[in-house]
Scaffold this motif. Sequence first.
Motif, short mmCIF file in Angstrom:
data_model
loop_
_atom_site.label_atom_id
_atom_site.label_comp_id
_atom_site.label_asym_id
_atom_site.label_seq_id
_atom_site.Cartn_x
_atom_site.Cartn_y
_atom_site.Cartn_z
N LYS A 246 0.82 -1.21 0.00
CA LYS A 246 0.00 0.00 0.00
C LYS A 246 0.86 1.27 0.00
O LYS A 246 0.50 2.27 -0.63
CB LYS A 246 -0.93 0.00 1.22
CG LYS A 246 -1.88 -1.19 1.26
CD LYS A 246 -2.79 -1.23 0.04
CE LYS A 246 -3.78 -2.37 0.11
NZ LYS A 246 -4.63 -2.47 -1.10
N LEU A 247 1.99 1.20 0.70
CA LEU A 247 2.89 2.35 0.74
C LEU A 247 3.45 2.64 -0.65
O LEU A 247 3.56 3.80 -1.07
CB LEU A 247 4.02 2.08 1.74
CG LEU A 247 4.93 3.25 2.11
CD1 LEU A 247 4.14 4.35 2.82
CD2 LEU A 247 6.07 2.76 3.01
N GLY A 248 3.82 1.58 -1.37
CA GLY A 248 4.33 1.74 -2.72
C GLY A 248 3.31 2.37 -3.65
O GLY A 248 3.63 3.22 -4.49
N GLU A 249 2.04 1.97 -3.49
CA GLU A 249 0.98 2.54 -4.31
C GLU A 249 0.80 4.03 -4.02
O GLU A 249 0.59 4.83 -4.94
CB GLU A 249 -0.34 1.79 -4.05
CG GLU A 249 -0.31 0.34 -4.54
CD GLU A 249 -1.52 -0.46 -4.06
OE1 GLU A 249 -2.40 0.14 -3.38
OE2 GLU A 249 -1.58 -1.68 -4.35
N LEU A 250 0.89 4.41 -2.76
CA LEU A 250 0.72 5.82 -2.39
C LEU A 250 1.87 6.69 -2.87
O LEU A 250 1.67 7.80 -3.36
CB LEU A 250 0.60 5.95 -0.87
CG LEU A 250 -0.79 5.85 -0.24
CD1 LEU A 250 -0.69 6.05 1.26
CD2 LEU A 250 -1.73 6.89 -0.83
#
Length: 330
Positions: A60-64
């Motif tokens: 999720k951090l990578g997507e953000l």
Amino acid sequence: MDAFLSARRAGIVLAGIALLGLAPLAMAQDFPAKGKPIRIVVGFTAGGGTDAQARIVAQKLGELLGTSVIVDNKPGASTMLAASEVARALPDGHTLLYAPSSTMAQNPHTLSQVPYDPFKDFTPISMGGRGPLVLSVSSSVPVNNVRELVAYVKARPGTVSYASFGAGTSSHIYGEAFVQKTGLDAVHIPYKGGSDAAKDLIGGRVQYMFDSASSAVITSGTGKVKILAVAAAARIAALPDVPTLAEQGVAGLDLPSWLGFYGPAQMPAPVVAKLNAALTQVLAMPQVRDFYRTGGYEAGATTPAEFASITRATYERWGDMVRQVGLAKQ
């Protein structure tokens, strides 16, 4: 001429100061660097509860942030290998540590050669999740609550054994404190990790242990382990029907237990702020919160300042407990 040169020098100095002031802002704007992944170092093997939490956060951090975020497993030495690697890394935000409270708050009190300073060598970024240890027993032991377990052990002095993740670990500290507070004569069996201890608890080779909530949820699903109590100030959402130790007459074993994100020391404040904001969003996502809860944890971010304060307070409380129990450094 001298006045002109002095003014010129002053202008150069002021310009340099201005550039230095803009440097952290520029670093935050450039973070994460294009083509450079963010690495979350975890001090446990792949497949465990901490690793699984790190991986859903990484996704999720990578997507953000619009970049690749990978989990790098560096197990060994009570998470000290992972912590040491992050402490030595460049403080540019691309190397992070996801660590349990034991890394910062317990290792310095229980291990004689800790190669890092929990306060000088790291930058606190955010809490990740809170999850207490729980008291589990083998189903071969005919008890259903803490009072019955205490009576069972007292009737068999020196013959009942309890497992731990290893000498000096949180499960050992809790185990010793439990023995002392209840006046038991039980045998400590240290293992080289929580999974090995849990296997022998399932097999009935040891009778009880203080285990992580995430592991206990899994082992209790086998039908061969029962969870008797939560070592926390209040019941937890993942195990709402399991009472605390204090509810069952054993007070004082509600020490903080959590996992959180750190970077190396001297990280630029704007980079820390950007990571904290992203983690706050990720940890509030229903999918992430549900995933943590399934493993016995409550996901939730803090500010960097709050996390620094929590780290210090947890360190002090665990230190007091280690001294009360009288454990020598390993």
